[in-house]
Every structure is written in C-alpha cells, then in structure tokens.
Design an enzyme around this catalytic site. Structure first.
Site, mmCIF file in Angstrom:
data_model
loop_
_atom_site.group_PDB
_atom_site.id
_atom_site.type_symbol
_atom_site.label_atom_id
_atom_site.label_comp_id
_atom_site.label_asym_id
_atom_site.label_seq_id
_atom_site.Cartn_x
_atom_site.Cartn_y
_atom_site.Cartn_z
ATOM 1 C CB CYS A 79 3.030 2.110 -0.541
ATOM 2 S SG CYS A 79 1.682 3.265 -1.643
ATOM 3 C CB CYS A 112 3.494 0.153 -3.359
ATOM 4 S SG CYS A 112 4.290 2.213 -3.201
#
Length: 130
Positions: free
Chosen positions: A45, A48
């Site tokens: 991600c 993230c």
C-alpha cells in the site's frame, strides 16, 4: 508508547487486551494498515508507506501515555474483498488503509482516513483530542 500488533486471525484476542488496558493510557489509537509483501518486506500500500513513518514519528514524540494497536488488514487480494471483516464491521467500517482511529470509552472518537493519515497536524489533533 505501548504497541500491540494484530492480524485478522488474532484481532479479537489482541483487541480485547487493548480495550482492557485502555484506561491506563491517555491516548489509545488503532492503525489499520496493509501487510508487508513477504518477497520485498515492503507494504503493498503506497499510502501506508507514506503515512507510517509520519505517524510513528509523531507518536514517538508524544507522551508515554499512548497505546497503539497496529491491525494488519492482509495482503492486497484479502483487503480488496468487499466482504473483508473490517470493511463490513459495524464499528470500524473501514474504507481504506491506512486508517488511524482514536479509541475512547469503547468507541471511535476520531479517525484519519487513507488520504489524510500522513498529515502531521491532523495526527497531532487526533492524538490530543479529549
């Protein structure tokens, strides 16, 4: 800062411990984030990857009265499933990762979604909320 880690498979047990210990801390936060890819040791991600260092930096300079539960949502196919347990959970209703949640009195008292979880001022405000 107290840090607990949970996955889908052990979340209920770890979350119960987190809730039981919550009164001992001024700020109780849950960070929902993507698993790391075993081949690269990097999160799949991008949001993230961008947000995690900022969140950790801000929490490290906050008081020792902070508890953080890191809840890993799984690999990309697991997370993309519309029936992912934390997407359909009536409490969390996750729409994206990372999501940083302030937990107080057995309820969500604030949250930063994926598009804002890296903004330092918003992290500060969430941690300082009363």
């Amino acid at each position: 800062m107290k840090v607990l880690d949970a996955t889908l498979s052990n979340f209920d047990v770890v979350f119960d411990k987190f809730k039981a210990e919550a009164p001992n801390y001024k700020a109780n936060l849950i960070l929902f984030l993507a698993d790391k890819d075993p081949a690269t040791s990097l999160s799949w991600c991008r949001d993230c990857v961008r947000a995690e260092p900022v969140i950790y930096k801000k929490l490290e300079v906050s008081s020792d009265d902070t508890a953080l539960l890191r809840a890993y949502v799984g690999d990309r196919p697991t997370w993309r499933n519309p029936q992912h347990p934390w997407r359909v959970d009536s409490t969390f209703k996750l729409r994206g990762v990372p999501t940083l949640v302030r937990w107080e009195n057995d309820a969500i008292k604030g949250r930063l979604e994926d598009h804002e979880a890296h903004i330092e001022q918003k992290i500060d405000a969430l941690v300082a909320a009363t």
